[in-house]
Design an enzyme around this catalytic site. Structure first.
Site, PDB file in Angstrom:
ATOM      1  N   SER A 115     -13.648  12.764   3.255  1.00  0.00           N
ATOM      2  CA  SER A 115     -12.970  12.909   1.959  1.00  0.00           C
ATOM      3  C   SER A 115     -12.709  11.558   1.324  1.00  0.00           C
ATOM      4  O   SER A 115     -12.799  11.414   0.114  1.00  0.00           O
ATOM      5  CB  SER A 115     -11.605  13.584   2.145  1.00  0.00           C
ATOM      6  OG  SER A 115     -11.739  14.857   2.655  1.00  0.00           O
ATOM      7  N   HIS A 173     -19.654  16.360   0.457  1.00  0.00           N
ATOM      8  CA  HIS A 173     -18.207  16.593   0.483  1.00  0.00           C
ATOM      9  C   HIS A 173     -17.896  18.002  -0.006  1.00  0.00           C
ATOM     10  O   HIS A 173     -17.923  18.280  -1.204  1.00  0.00           O
ATOM     11  CB  HIS A 173     -17.494  15.532  -0.373  1.00  0.00           C
ATOM     12  CG  HIS A 173     -16.012  15.658  -0.327  1.00  0.00           C
ATOM     13  ND1 HIS A 173     -15.206  15.598  -1.439  1.00  0.00           N
ATOM     14  CD2 HIS A 173     -15.180  15.867   0.728  1.00  0.00           C
ATOM     15  CE1 HIS A 173     -13.947  15.761  -1.070  1.00  0.00           C
ATOM     16  NE2 HIS A 173     -13.906  15.922   0.232  1.00  0.00           N
ATOM     17  N   GLU A 223     -19.740  17.825  -3.521  1.00  0.00           N
ATOM     18  CA  GLU A 223     -20.113  16.527  -4.100  1.00  0.00           C
ATOM     19  C   GLU A 223     -21.164  15.912  -3.183  1.00  0.00           C
ATOM     20  O   GLU A 223     -20.935  15.783  -1.968  1.00  0.00           O
ATOM     21  CB  GLU A 223     -18.891  15.608  -4.173  1.00  0.00           C
ATOM     22  CG  GLU A 223     -17.842  16.091  -5.159  1.00  0.00           C
ATOM     23  CD  GLU A 223     -16.523  15.317  -5.085  1.00  0.00           C
ATOM     24  OE1 GLU A 223     -15.825  15.243  -6.105  1.00  0.00           O
ATOM     25  OE2 GLU A 223     -16.179  14.788  -4.001  1.00  0.00           O
ATOM     26  N   ASN A 246     -11.185  14.033  -5.806  1.00  0.00           N
ATOM     27  CA  ASN A 246      -9.972  13.462  -5.210  1.00  0.00           C
ATOM     28  C   ASN A 246      -9.510  12.206  -5.933  1.00  0.00           C
ATOM     29  O   ASN A 246      -8.316  11.899  -5.956  1.00  0.00           O
ATOM     30  CB  ASN A 246     -10.185  13.183  -3.717  1.00  0.00           C
ATOM     31  CG  ASN A 246     -10.127  14.471  -2.900  1.00  0.00           C
ATOM     32  OD1 ASN A 246      -9.629  15.485  -3.377  1.00  0.00           O
ATOM     33  ND2 ASN A 246     -10.643  14.436  -1.692  1.00  0.00           N
TER      34      ASN A 246
HETATM   35  N1  NAD Z   1      -9.287  19.779   5.477  1.00  0.00           N
HETATM   36  C1  NAD Z   1      -9.681  19.496   4.243  1.00  0.00           C
HETATM   37  O1  NAD Z   1      -9.066  19.900   3.259  1.00  0.00           O
HETATM   38  C2  NAD Z   1     -10.928  18.683   4.023  1.00  0.00           C
HETATM   39  C3  NAD Z   1     -11.624  18.827   2.823  1.00  0.00           C
HETATM   40  C4  NAD Z   1     -12.814  18.102   2.638  1.00  0.00           C
HETATM   41  C5  NAD Z   1     -13.242  17.235   3.628  1.00  0.00           C
HETATM   42  N2  NAD Z   1     -12.518  17.097   4.779  1.00  0.00           N
HETATM   43  C6  NAD Z   1     -13.021  16.180   5.795  1.00  0.00           C
HETATM   44  O2  NAD Z   1     -13.703  16.929   6.790  1.00  0.00           O
HETATM   45  C7  NAD Z   1     -13.571  16.282   8.067  1.00  0.00           C
HETATM   46  C8  NAD Z   1     -12.976  17.274   9.048  1.00  0.00           C
HETATM   47  O3  NAD Z   1     -11.728  17.710   8.579  1.00  0.00           O
HETATM   48  P1  NAD Z   1     -11.039  19.057   9.095  1.00  0.00           P
HETATM   49  O4  NAD Z   1      -9.892  19.328   8.202  1.00  0.00           O
HETATM   50  O5  NAD Z   1     -12.068  20.095   9.339  1.00  0.00           O
HETATM   51  O6  NAD Z   1     -10.487  18.551  10.514  1.00  0.00           O
HETATM   52  P2  NAD Z   1     -10.101  19.442  11.795  1.00  0.00           P
HETATM   53  O7  NAD Z   1      -9.134  18.623  12.567  1.00  0.00           O
HETATM   54  O8  NAD Z   1      -9.725  20.839  11.388  1.00  0.00           O
HETATM   55  O9  NAD Z   1     -11.480  19.548  12.596  1.00  0.00           O
HETATM   56  C9  NAD Z   1     -12.101  18.480  13.223  1.00  0.00           C
HETATM   57  C10 NAD Z   1     -12.814  19.049  14.451  1.00  0.00           C
HETATM   58  O10 NAD Z   1     -13.705  18.071  14.972  1.00  0.00           O
HETATM   59  C11 NAD Z   1     -13.684  18.150  16.374  1.00  0.00           C
HETATM   60  N3  NAD Z   1     -14.195  16.885  16.862  1.00  0.00           N
HETATM   61  C12 NAD Z   1     -13.592  15.681  16.887  1.00  0.00           C
HETATM   62  N4  NAD Z   1     -14.440  14.732  17.377  1.00  0.00           N
HETATM   63  C13 NAD Z   1     -15.615  15.367  17.619  1.00  0.00           C
HETATM   64  C14 NAD Z   1     -16.898  14.956  18.103  1.00  0.00           C
HETATM   65  N5  NAD Z   1     -17.140  13.684  18.412  1.00  0.00           N
HETATM   66  N6  NAD Z   1     -17.861  15.883  18.220  1.00  0.00           N
HETATM   67  C15 NAD Z   1     -17.635  17.172  17.903  1.00  0.00           C
HETATM   68  N7  NAD Z   1     -16.453  17.614  17.431  1.00  0.00           N
HETATM   69  C16 NAD Z   1     -15.461  16.727  17.286  1.00  0.00           C
HETATM   70  C17 NAD Z   1     -12.256  18.475  16.735  1.00  0.00           C
HETATM   71  O11 NAD Z   1     -12.177  19.089  18.010  1.00  0.00           O
HETATM   72  C18 NAD Z   1     -11.870  19.436  15.593  1.00  0.00           C
HETATM   73  O12 NAD Z   1     -12.110  20.795  15.935  1.00  0.00           O
HETATM   74  C19 NAD Z   1     -12.728  15.034   7.813  1.00  0.00           C
HETATM   75  O13 NAD Z   1     -13.567  13.932   7.610  1.00  0.00           O
HETATM   76  C20 NAD Z   1     -11.966  15.395   6.553  1.00  0.00           C
HETATM   77  O14 NAD Z   1     -11.565  14.287   5.810  1.00  0.00           O
HETATM   78  C21 NAD Z   1     -11.381  17.820   5.018  1.00  0.00           C
END
Ligand code: NAD
Length: 284
Positions: free
Chosen positions: A120, A141, A153, A191
């Site tokens: 993000s 994204h 995006e 964002n």
């Molecule tokens: N939550 C949001 O609103 C949102 C929106 C857009 C983008 N993002 C981005 O998406 C990404 C993930 O966010 P999220 O909210 O899904 O996080 P989350 O914590 O819900 O999920 C992350 C997952 O990745 C796993 N993980 C960590 N290291 C790992 C690895 N090396 N190999 C495999 N799995 C691994 C964890 O066990 C976890 O289940 C981030 O970069 C975040 O900035 C989040």
């Protein structure tokens, strides 16, 4: 460039599971990698459950649901993604683990595979710098929840090739998304605009001495927002919003980007919004 047929998704949390669901529904052979088989299987179970609910609502045929579920495999072994045409990374939002992962993916994947990050607020250019083929690295994204939010995006980093951007955009379209292409700049498009705006909204709570209910009503009825800002931040997660604000502030140094003290205190107190049961509002 050969057509993308198989997609790897790394991290099956809130975002990755949604992206994997979109991929199997769109007909891609999909392999999801989690840190443990249990976490992977739990995510596959959630995806199957969401697809079952679509069948119950009449939005998906049972046979299509079953075929979609059959296209998903989960693993804890990164090398199982070696044959993927596109890998989308959705792990924790921190530069170092993402760079380590991309360096590893470069070793494992075919040289023509596309490596995408769902970050993000981090720099796609900096993530790509961990590889020797940054022309194949791109930002994809998605928005939360990925299966429901229409936008993706597609982010061109400093060295991303136009072919890579085109291929990522084509996948975004096949996933049924509205694709907006942009260059790698802090916060990308949405964002960059939304985070300082939400921070202003939170400051106005104290400045104008209004309640979250009143502020939400004002923005819904006066600005036509579909959802009030306090409801939205509660839904996104107070911790996620603070983290994204801090990341943007660190990069852009604009005071409006910095998270207001009120919301930082809420984060530190564990008032994280919907997910913790209490944020600006209480949830049962
Ligand atoms: N939550 C949001 O609103 C949102 C929106 C857009 C983008 N993002 C981005 O998406 C990404 C993930 O966010 P999220 O909210 O899904 O996080 P989350 O914590 O819900 O999920 C992350 C997952 O990745 C796993 N993980 C960590 N290291 C790992 C690895 N090396 N190999 C495999 N799995 C691994 C964890 O066990 C976890 O289940 C981030 O970069 C975040 O900035 C989040």
């Amino acid at each position: 460039m050969s057509e993308i047929r198989s997609i790897g998704v790394i991290g099956l949390g809130a975002m990755g599971a949604g992206i994997a669901q979109l991929a199997v529904e769109a007909g891609y052979d999909t392999i999801g990698r989690e840190v443990s088989v249990d976490l992977g299987e739990a995510a596959a179970g959630r995806i199957g459950g969401f697809l079952t609910r679509k069948v119950e609502k009449g939005k998906l045929e049972q046979a299509d649901r079953d075929a979609a579920v059959a296209r998903l495999r989960v693993t804890d072994d990164l090398s199982d993604l070696a044959g993927c045409d596109l890998v989308v990374e959705a792990i924790v939002e921190a530069l170092e683990p993402k760079q380590e992962l991309f360096a590893e993916l470069e070793r494992l994947c075919r040289p023509d595979a596309i490596l995408a990050t769902n970050t993000s607020a981090l720099s796609v250019t900096e993530i790509a710098a961990a590889t020797t083929r940054p022309e194949r690295v791109v930002g994809m994204h998605f928005f939360n929840p990925a299966p429901l939010m229409p936008l993706v995006e597609v982010v061109q980093a400093e060295l991303t090739s136009p072919e890579t951007v085109d291929a990522a955009a084509a996948v975004g379209e096949k996933l049924g998304k509205v694709v907006v292409r942009c260059f790698d700049t802090p916060g990308f498009v949405v964002n960059r605009v939304l985070i300082p705006l939400l921070n202003d909204c939170i400051r106005v709570l104290d400045e104008a001495r209004v309640t979250p209910e009143a502020l939400d009503a004002a923005m819904r009825n006066g600005a036509g927002w579909p959802m009030g800002p306090c409801t939205l931040v509660d839904l996104v997660g107070i911790d996620v919003h603070v983290h994204a604000s801090e990341a943007l502030y660190e990069k852009l140094r604009e005071p409006r980007m910095a998270p207001p003290p009120r919301i930082v205190a809420m984060k530190n107190a564990g008032l994280l919004g919907r997910k913790s049961g209490r944020g600006f509002y209480s949830y049962d």
